[in-house]
Motif scaffolding. Structure first.
Motif, PDB file in Angstrom:
ATOM      1  N   PRO A   1       0.820  -1.222   0.000  1.00 46.36           N
ATOM      2  CA  PRO A   1       0.000   0.000   0.000  1.00 46.36           C
ATOM      3  C   PRO A   1       0.852   1.268   0.000  1.00 46.36           C
ATOM      4  O   PRO A   1       0.475   2.273  -0.617  1.00 46.36           O
ATOM      5  CB  PRO A   1      -0.822  -0.128   1.294  1.00 46.36           C
ATOM      6  CG  PRO A   1      -0.089  -1.120   2.146  1.00 46.36           C
ATOM      7  CD  PRO A   1       0.583  -2.059   1.191  1.00 46.36           C
ATOM      8  N   SER A   2       2.013   1.226   0.654  1.00 45.61           N
ATOM      9  CA  SER A   2       2.853   2.431   0.745  1.00 45.61           C
ATOM     10  C   SER A   2       3.421   2.841  -0.605  1.00 45.61           C
ATOM     11  O   SER A   2       3.478   4.024  -0.929  1.00 45.61           O
ATOM     12  CB  SER A   2       4.013   2.186   1.718  1.00 45.61           C
ATOM     13  OG  SER A   2       3.516   1.957   3.010  1.00 45.61           O
ATOM     14  N   VAL A   3       3.843   1.861  -1.402  1.00 40.47           N
ATOM     15  CA  VAL A   3       4.473   2.226  -2.672  1.00 40.47           C
ATOM     16  C   VAL A   3       3.415   2.746  -3.657  1.00 40.47           C
ATOM     17  O   VAL A   3       3.692   3.664  -4.442  1.00 40.47           O
ATOM     18  CB  VAL A   3       5.320   1.061  -3.242  1.00 40.47           C
ATOM     19  CG1 VAL A   3       4.478   0.009  -3.903  1.00 40.47           C
ATOM     20  CG2 VAL A   3       6.377   1.592  -4.207  1.00 40.47           C
ATOM     21  N   LEU A   4       2.193   2.222  -3.583  1.00 40.81           N
ATOM     22  CA  LEU A   4       1.135   2.758  -4.440  1.00 40.81           C
ATOM     23  C   LEU A   4       0.727   4.153  -3.973  1.00 40.81           C
ATOM     24  O   LEU A   4       0.474   5.041  -4.796  1.00 40.81           O
ATOM     25  CB  LEU A   4      -0.058   1.800  -4.470  1.00 40.81           C
ATOM     26  CG  LEU A   4       0.202   0.605  -5.394  1.00 40.81           C
ATOM     27  CD1 LEU A   4      -0.716  -0.561  -5.073  1.00 40.81           C
ATOM     28  CD2 LEU A   4       0.052   0.988  -6.870  1.00 40.81           C
ATOM     29  N   LEU A   5       0.716   4.377  -2.667  1.00 43.51           N
ATOM     30  CA  LEU A   5       0.439   5.709  -2.138  1.00 43.51           C
ATOM     31  C   LEU A   5       1.542   6.687  -2.538  1.00 43.51           C
ATOM     32  O   LEU A   5       1.271   7.797  -3.007  1.00 43.51           O
ATOM     33  CB  LEU A   5       0.314   5.625  -0.614  1.00 43.51           C
ATOM     34  CG  LEU A   5      -0.048   6.892   0.139  1.00 43.51           C
ATOM     35  CD1 LEU A   5      -1.392   7.434  -0.329  1.00 43.51           C
ATOM     36  CD2 LEU A   5      -0.076   6.635   1.650  1.00 43.51           C
ATOM     37  N   GLY A   6       2.786   6.256  -2.392  1.00 45.90           N
ATOM     38  CA  GLY A   6       3.908   7.108  -2.785  1.00 45.90           C
ATOM     39  C   GLY A   6       3.890   7.423  -4.270  1.00 45.90           C
ATOM     40  O   GLY A   6       4.203   8.539  -4.686  1.00 45.90           O
ATOM     41  N   TYR A   7       3.497   6.431  -5.061  1.00 42.66           N
ATOM     42  CA  TYR A   7       3.404   6.648  -6.510  1.00 42.66           C
ATOM     43  C   TYR A   7       2.348   7.700  -6.831  1.00 42.66           C
ATOM     44  O   TYR A   7       2.596   8.647  -7.588  1.00 42.66           O
ATOM     45  CB  TYR A   7       3.095   5.327  -7.221  1.00 42.66           C
ATOM     46  CG  TYR A   7       2.818   5.518  -8.676  1.00 42.66           C
ATOM     47  CD1 TYR A   7       3.787   6.026  -9.531  1.00 42.66           C
ATOM     48  CD2 TYR A   7       1.569   5.232  -9.208  1.00 42.66           C
ATOM     49  CE1 TYR A   7       3.533   6.251 -10.873  1.00 42.66           C
ATOM     50  CE2 TYR A   7       1.305   5.446 -10.545  1.00 42.66           C
ATOM     51  CZ  TYR A   7       2.283   5.951 -11.378  1.00 42.66           C
ATOM     52  OH  TYR A   7       2.020   6.181 -12.699  1.00 42.66           O
ATOM     53  N   LEU A   8       1.168   7.570  -6.222  1.00 44.75           N
ATOM     54  CA  LEU A   8       0.074   8.509  -6.515  1.00 44.75           C
ATOM     55  C   LEU A   8       0.396   9.913  -5.999  1.00 44.75           C
ATOM     56  O   LEU A   8       0.058  10.912  -6.630  1.00 44.75           O
ATOM     57  CB  LEU A   8      -1.237   8.005  -5.910  1.00 44.75           C
ATOM     58  CG  LEU A   8      -1.775   6.698  -6.524  1.00 44.75           C
ATOM     59  CD1 LEU A   8      -2.970   6.173  -5.720  1.00 44.75           C
ATOM     60  CD2 LEU A   8      -2.181   6.886  -7.988  1.00 44.75           C
ATOM     61  N   LEU A   9       1.063  10.005  -4.855  1.00 41.56           N
ATOM     62  CA  LEU A   9       1.380  11.319  -4.268  1.00 41.56           C
ATOM     63  C   LEU A   9       2.732  11.863  -4.728  1.00 41.56           C
ATOM     64  O   LEU A   9       3.107  12.965  -4.353  1.00 41.56           O
ATOM     65  CB  LEU A   9       1.388  11.208  -2.730  1.00 41.56           C
ATOM     66  CG  LEU A   9       0.046  10.958  -2.045  1.00 41.56           C
ATOM     67  CD1 LEU A   9       0.238  10.767  -0.536  1.00 41.56           C
ATOM     68  CD2 LEU A   9      -0.911  12.130  -2.291  1.00 41.56           C
ATOM     69  N   GLU A  10       3.478  11.038  -5.503  1.00 40.67           N
ATOM     70  CA  GLU A  10       4.831  11.426  -5.937  1.00 40.67           C
ATOM     71  C   GLU A  10       5.730  11.739  -4.745  1.00 40.67           C
ATOM     72  O   GLU A  10       6.400  12.770  -4.703  1.00 40.67           O
ATOM     73  CB  GLU A  10       4.777  12.594  -6.926  1.00 40.67           C
ATOM     74  CG  GLU A  10       3.991  12.243  -8.190  1.00 40.67           C
ATOM     75  CD  GLU A  10       4.014  13.355  -9.237  1.00 40.67           C
ATOM     76  OE1 GLU A  10       4.970  14.125  -9.269  1.00 40.67           O
ATOM     77  OE2 GLU A  10       3.043  13.416 -10.021  1.00 40.67           O
ATOM     78  N   LEU A  11       5.707  10.851  -3.757  1.00 37.83           N
ATOM     79  CA  LEU A  11       6.532  11.017  -2.562  1.00 37.83           C
ATOM     80  C   LEU A  11       7.431   9.800  -2.373  1.00 37.83           C
ATOM     81  O   LEU A  11       7.050   8.686  -2.732  1.00 37.83           O
ATOM     82  CB  LEU A  11       5.641  11.154  -1.315  1.00 37.83           C
ATOM     83  CG  LEU A  11       4.828  12.431  -1.191  1.00 37.83           C
ATOM     84  CD1 LEU A  11       3.985  12.383   0.075  1.00 37.83           C
ATOM     85  CD2 LEU A  11       5.720  13.668  -1.189  1.00 37.83           C
TER      86      LEU A  11
END
Lengths: 190, 190
Positions: free
Chosen positions: A64-74
Motif C-alpha cells: 500500500p505504501s508504494v502505491l500511495l507514494g506513486y500517486l502522491l509522488e513522494l
C-alpha cells in the motif's frame, strides 16, 4: 471503505489468539488493485496533512505504501527488521510483537529520516500498537514529525489506537475496524 | 533503460565484497515513480509471455512487483523468509545468500502457488542466483511454470544468470547489467 469491508468478510479468516488471516489478498498474496484503492482512500483521509515522506515497515506495509507514494509522488522508506551489513549510521528501536509472539529490532538509516521529514506511517494492521510505538521512537530519535498513521485494518479490541494516542499520535485512520473476532465471527464496525 | 542507468551511476555506491548499495532509491528508501517505470519496462520485455501471477520475495522485490501487478491486473505473491505461525500447508526452500552471508528459508503457502500458475518472478537484484534457484525449487514443488524472471539490476560478474539457465530458466531480463564494481567504479554494460 465498502470494497475492503466486503473483501474482509468474504476472504478473511479468524484464527485463535485474535488473529485475522488475510493472506489471500493483503499480506502474502496481494491484490494490487485493492491496494491502489486503499492508497486512494488514504489520500482522501489525509488530504490536509503536509506530508513529504511515507514510512512503513517490511514486508506487508510496502505494497500500500508504494502505491500511495506513486500517486502522491513522494518517497517511501521502509524500516528494516534486521540490520543490513551495509548500513552504517542508523536509528534502532526494539519492538514487542504480541501477534507474532516474538520481539524484533527495527532500523532506519539516518540518511532517510531527518528533522525535515513530515511522516505518514502506513501499515497493514493496527493491533496492539507496538510497531507504531517503534516508529514513534525512531521518528523522535531522528527529530522527524509524525503527521498521521494509516492502517488498512484495525483490531479495535487490541487497543493499539489508545497506546498511539497516549504517545502523541492523534491523526489515526483505519479503513476497516474490527470490534471482535470472537466465536469465529468477524464483527466489522459500521 | 536510460533513467535507471543514470540513477545507478548517480546514487549507487560500491561497497566491499561486490556489493552495490542502492538503498536511497530501491531497497530502503524507494522512488515509486522509478519503480513504475521499471514495471513498464518489464511489461515491454515480457510482452509475449502468458503470465497469470507475479512472484517475488520479501522485502525489496515487493515494490516493483506490486506496481507491475497493478498495471497488468495480476495477483502478486511474495515468498516469506520466515514461516508465519498462521501458515499450515506450504512449500519450503533453503536459500544460500552470498551477498548477506547467511542462509535462510523461503516459504510459500500451497494455496497461492499451484500447477495452474504461469509465473513471472521479479526481484531487485540478480547476483549469484540463489534466490532464483529457491524460486525454481518452490515452483517445481508446486508444479507451477516459470515463464520468466525479471531483475532491476544484474551483477553479471557473480554469474547468477548462468546458474538459472542451467536450471531451466531461459527468459531472463535485467534492466541494468553491471560488469564490474572493481576499484569503486560502477561499470554498466552498454
Amino acid at each position: 471503505m465498502k470494497i475492503l469491508r466486503e473483501r474482509i468478510l468474504q476472504d478473511g479468516r479468524c484464527l485463535e489468539g485474535g488473529i485475522l488471516k488475510v493472506d489471500s489478498f493483503i499480506n502474502h498474496q496481494m491484490d494490487p488493485n485493492l491496494m491502489k484503492q486503499v492508497a486512494v482512500e488514504f489520500i482522501r483521509r489525509f488530504a490536509d496533512l503536509p506530508i513529504n515522506k511515507i514510512l512503513t515497515v517490511e514486508a506487508s506495509g510496502i505494497a500500500p505504501s508504494v502505491l500511495l507514494g506513486y500517486l502522491l509522488e513522494l518517497p517511501v522508506v521502509y524500516a528494516k527488521k534486521k540490520k543490513p551489513s551495509t548500513m552504517q549510521e542508523m536509528y534502532v528501536a526494539e519492538v514487542r510483537s504480541f501477534t507474532k509472539q516474538r520481539d524484533y529490532t527495527m532500523v532506519i538509516s539516518k540518511e532517510y529520516l531527518t528533522p525535515k521529514d513530515h511522516i505518514l506511517f502506513v501499515d497493514d494492521f493496527l493491533a496492539y500498537g507496538n510497531t507504531g510505538l517503534g516508529i514513534i521512537d525512531l521518528c523522535q530519535q531522528a527529530g522527524a514529525t509524525i503527521e498521521g498513521m494509516g492502517f488498512i485494518i484495525e483490531k479495535a479490541f487490541q487497543h493499539g489506537r489508545e497506546l498511539l494516542t497516549e504517545n502523541g499520535v492523534f491523526c489515526i485512520e483505519s479503513l476497516a475496524i474490527i470490534d471482535s473476532l470472537e466465536d469465529d465471527r468477524i464483527q466489522l464496525r459500521k
